[in-house]
Design an enzyme around this catalytic site. Sequence first.
Site, PDB file in Angstrom:
ATOM      1  N   SER A   1      -9.227  21.348 -25.713  1.00 17.31           N
ATOM      2  CA  SER A   1      -7.958  20.835 -26.174  1.00 17.31           C
ATOM      3  C   SER A   1      -8.038  20.028 -27.478  1.00 17.31           C
ATOM      4  CB  SER A   1      -7.347  19.949 -25.085  1.00 17.31           C
ATOM      5  OG  SER A   1      -8.145  18.804 -24.866  1.00 17.31           O
TER       6      SER A   1
ATOM      7  N   LYS B   1      -7.947  12.006 -32.110  1.00 18.27           N
ATOM      8  CA  LYS B   1      -7.139  12.846 -31.212  1.00 18.27           C
ATOM      9  C   LYS B   1      -5.934  12.057 -30.702  1.00 18.27           C
ATOM     10  CE  LYS B   1      -7.745  15.901 -27.192  1.00 18.27           C
ATOM     11  NZ  LYS B   1      -8.719  16.422 -26.210  1.00 18.27           N
TER      12      LYS B   1
ATOM     13  N   SER C   1     -13.331  20.029 -23.643  1.00 20.39           N
ATOM     14  CA  SER C   1     -12.390  19.971 -24.772  1.00 20.39           C
ATOM     15  C   SER C   1     -12.951  19.520 -26.107  1.00 20.39           C
ATOM     16  CB  SER C   1     -11.203  19.091 -24.416  1.00 20.39           C
ATOM     17  OG  SER C   1     -10.310  19.842 -23.645  1.00 20.39           O
TER      18      SER C   1
END
Length: 446
Positions: A137, A62, A161
């Site tokens: 997210s 990420k 997330s």
Amino acid sequence: MMNSYPSEINLKEKVVKYLEEIKKKEHLNAFIELNNNIIKDVEILEKKDKKRKLYGLVLAIKSNINVKGLRATCASKTLENYVSTYDATVVKRLKNEDALIIGMTNMDEFACGSSGETSYFGPTLNPRNEEIIPGGSSSGSAAAVAANLCDASLGTDTGGSIRNPCSHCGVYGLKPTYGLVSRHGLIDLAMSFDTIGPIARDVETLAKILEVIAGYDEKDSTTYPIRKYDFTSKLKRDVTGYKIALVKQLQEITDKKILNIIEKVIEFLHDKGCRIYEISIPNIEKGLPTYYLINFVEFFSATRKYDGRRYGYRIEEVCGEEVLRRILIGRYISQKEYVGKYYRKALQFRNLIRKSVLKALKDIDVIISAVTPKLPHKLGEKIPPLEMYKYDLLTVIANLAGIPAGVAPVGKVDRIPVGVQIMAKSLEEQKILNLMYCLEEINPFK
Ligand code: GLN
């Protein structure tokens, strides 16, 4: 194990295949940047005579985690050109065990979001169903795994997330106990909630990654003082005697179609020898406002370093709507005259919620619920902020209490993937992993 490529093909072939797939599926927008040195990294690995635990495992990271030489943009314009000068502890540990990093994934800007739509680099698409949001997210990290663009990935979870996109994209994910995995090298959203965790297509890979990244780090004083964990050798599908609780308040706010799937999961686990209870937990309905108030204050303070002098741009000048909303509210409620009214109250509630969740967990092993209370919306459909926040109703509880929570794909509503959430006491990841392992039998995507 659900490997995407047969073991006969060699490492370089596997990596080349992944790179080709990423190209072919560029429209998913799962990656922000690729590691152009990956073939060289493979060649270095191939020369080693001793293979380590994650030898050749191809991982996507990420974009809020530092990987030396790659950009940690947080999917923002603010950090658009920020190239990491060091590896986060988790990345260092992955590389030490011979894992390969294929690239940096797309996400909601600064991890603020639940849909994967707030990225400065454009939204991520859901590979299982391109009409709906992938969730966020950690949208790119879940989408890349679901679309077979890598073996596994790292996501981060502050309020859901990792779990929310794993549910919508039909893959496995785990948000560890706060303090199990070092946050050194993670760009903060709300540091008292932030965690880093793995996403994969099978539970064994998930467990392996978790045990590599877990453990004490002198660079993160909030980590538990235990250096070695072993989740894989204890992984078993036998879950006889596990005590599972369903929480009334959480069920009441969950969509019926999702609940039907959760009920089937419970029946399945009951048949496997688990004992099922129904409980209610006082105060948890206050979870969402409590989480967001603390999130706004901590995020506001974390963003003060983006003043345009040290890194990239001044955040307020270039950020998206959601990030700006949080900065403005965070600034407002951080003012001396309001701190007592909002932030301190929220901290008190956080304590209350934590206590009641821990108390509820005393007599049982795990709590099972849906991951999101509602089905994901259509990509691009405008929904009001409060509606967006409601995706987090069931996930923020684990972050408020600091406990671990995993997600396993267990069903579909029409063409929409649905996952189940399993929460346990702090440091009892093994129980979650074992239940997820057992649930692989009903994974609709295997
Ligand atoms: N959706 C939640 C938020 O926007 C959770 C984000 C996260 O876990 N990073 O704050």
